[in-house]
Design a protein around this motif. Structure first.
Motif, PDB file in Angstrom:
ATOM      1  N   ASN A 237      -4.227   5.215   3.234  1.00 21.70           N
ATOM      2  CA  ASN A 237      -4.810   3.873   3.267  1.00 21.70           C
ATOM      3  C   ASN A 237      -3.756   2.784   3.377  1.00 21.70           C
ATOM      4  O   ASN A 237      -4.039   1.682   3.853  1.00 21.70           O
ATOM      5  CB  ASN A 237      -5.693   3.631   2.033  1.00 21.70           C
ATOM      6  CG  ASN A 237      -4.927   3.743   0.734  1.00 21.70           C
ATOM      7  OD1 ASN A 237      -4.086   4.620   0.562  1.00 21.70           O
ATOM      8  ND2 ASN A 237      -5.228   2.865  -0.204  1.00 21.70           N
ATOM      9  N   VAL A 238      -2.528   3.089   2.967  1.00 23.43           N
ATOM     10  CA  VAL A 238      -1.455   2.106   3.104  1.00 23.43           C
ATOM     11  C   VAL A 238      -1.203   1.788   4.575  1.00 23.43           C
ATOM     12  O   VAL A 238      -0.890   0.648   4.929  1.00 23.43           O
ATOM     13  CB  VAL A 238      -0.168   2.629   2.429  1.00 23.43           C
ATOM     14  CG1 VAL A 238       0.990   1.668   2.648  1.00 23.43           C
ATOM     15  CG2 VAL A 238      -0.398   2.835   0.940  1.00 23.43           C
ATOM     16  N   LEU A 239      -1.347   2.788   5.433  1.00 25.84           N
ATOM     17  CA  LEU A 239      -1.172   2.549   6.865  1.00 25.84           C
ATOM     18  C   LEU A 239      -2.222   1.576   7.388  1.00 25.84           C
ATOM     19  O   LEU A 239      -1.924   0.714   8.231  1.00 25.84           O
ATOM     20  CB  LEU A 239      -1.254   3.869   7.633  1.00 25.84           C
ATOM     21  CG  LEU A 239      -1.130   3.760   9.156  1.00 25.84           C
ATOM     22  CD1 LEU A 239       0.235   3.201   9.536  1.00 25.84           C
ATOM     23  CD2 LEU A 239      -1.362   5.108   9.819  1.00 25.84           C
ATOM     24  N   ILE A 240      -3.455   1.673   6.902  1.00 25.61           N
ATOM     25  CA  ILE A 240      -4.502   0.753   7.347  1.00 25.61           C
ATOM     26  C   ILE A 240      -4.258  -0.647   6.799  1.00 25.61           C
ATOM     27  O   ILE A 240      -4.585  -1.641   7.455  1.00 25.61           O
ATOM     28  CB  ILE A 240      -5.891   1.271   6.934  1.00 25.61           C
ATOM     29  CG1 ILE A 240      -6.132   2.635   7.559  1.00 25.61           C
ATOM     30  CG2 ILE A 240      -6.982   0.308   7.374  1.00 25.61           C
ATOM     31  CD1 ILE A 240      -6.022   2.651   9.083  1.00 25.61           C
ATOM     32  N   ILE A 241      -3.662  -0.742   5.611  1.00 25.39           N
ATOM     33  CA  ILE A 241      -3.277  -2.064   5.111  1.00 25.39           C
ATOM     34  C   ILE A 241      -2.257  -2.690   6.055  1.00 25.39           C
ATOM     35  O   ILE A 241      -2.361  -3.867   6.422  1.00 25.39           O
ATOM     36  CB  ILE A 241      -2.709  -1.958   3.683  1.00 25.39           C
ATOM     37  CG1 ILE A 241      -3.775  -1.460   2.710  1.00 25.39           C
ATOM     38  CG2 ILE A 241      -2.175  -3.311   3.213  1.00 25.39           C
ATOM     39  CD1 ILE A 241      -3.254  -1.163   1.317  1.00 25.39           C
TER      40      ILE A 241
END
Length: 280
Positions: A237-241
């Motif tokens: 999910n950090v990548l989507i942030i």
């Protein structure tokens, strides 16, 4: 406002550090064994992670709350998280399977995610695919090579570091959470209703994907089953942030930030179950 490039840069090094701490628990032989032992499970997990889960999440969310359909597509279509092997180790799962899933899906997501966005929404995901692929490759392959090299050169030092990896990893997780939440705190204060929507839908997504992975691995032993389910629910999910910062999509960022809550919740849940399960 803050530099748009600052968030991905900081997260890049934090994720690399967490992944290094996860990789010191395994050897190259473990990775090879996972590749030759379960190619069918890896293929199924990849299809679930990158195709079926995002498609289902998009259509279901569009029925209940359309503004979150696109953010849900992005989050549900991202790769298995680089922290997944570490979380799997806490739950007595098959670390090697999660490592291979993280590597495989991370290399494919620069192509699969724009394809799914184009297929389901008819729009193009404005992102540099080459840069995204290099970014993902670097944060995975560099700590992987470093862990294997240190294990070969200084196995005693690696064992001592391994014993201290848990508190260090918790510190890294706290830094990631602080950076992610702090970047979008003004948006959440100005749009308090999105806190409720983001919390509810991120939790629903995690429950759906954990169930999907658990059902797809029926009949397997505990280490394989928890790793399969974990590879679906412990997302990057950090990548989507970081992607949301690039796209200036505050709602996608808020949803991804709130996904930290069920993500860690399932670490606790599977850890408790692992204490009751027979590892054999």
């Amino acid at each position: 406002g803050p530099d748009r490039r600052a968030l991905p840069t900081v997260f890049k090094y934090l994720m690399m550090g967490m992944l290094f701490l996860a990789f010191i628990k395994i050897s190259p032989g473990h990775v090879w064994a996972a590749l030759i032992a379960s190619p069918g499970s890896l293929a199924l997990g990849t299809v679930l992670r990158l195709v079926l889960a995002p498609g289902a999440a998009f259509f279901l969310t569009r029925i209940f709350y359309e503004p979150l359909a696109f953010p849900m597509l992005l989050l549900a279509g991202v790769s298995t998280g680089v922290s997944s092997p570490f979380f799997t180790s806490l739950c007595r799962g098959n670390i090697s399977f999660n490592l291979v899933m993280a590597v495989t899906t991370s290399l494919l997501v620069p192509f699969s995610l724009p394809f799914m966005v184009r297929l389901l929404t008819g729009t193009r995901l404005a992102y540099d695919l080459v840069s995204m692929a290099l970014f993902l490759s670097m944060i995975i392959l560099i700590p992987l090579a470093a862990a294997f090299a240190f294990r070969a050169v200084a196995p005693g030092m690696m064992d001592r570091l391994n014993r201290r990896s848990y508190p260090i990893s918790l510190l890294v997780i706290a830094l990631i959470n602080f950076g992610a939440l702090g970047r979008y705190l003004p948006y959440l204060k100005a749009n308090p209703e999105q806190i409720v929507f983001s919390a509810v839908f991120s939790t629903a997504l995690a429950l759906f994907m954990a169930w999907l992975g658990w059902a797809a691995s029926a009949g397997k032993a505990w280490p394989d089953r928890v790793s399969f389910s974990g590879s679906q629910v412990w997302l990057n999910n950090v990548l989507i942030i970081a992607l949301a910062v690039h796209l200036d999509h505050s709602l996608a960022a808020a949803l991804s930030v709130f996904y930290f809550i069920p993500l860690y919740g399932f670490v606790v849940f599977f850890s408790v179950l692992a204490g009751r399960a027979d590892p054999g």
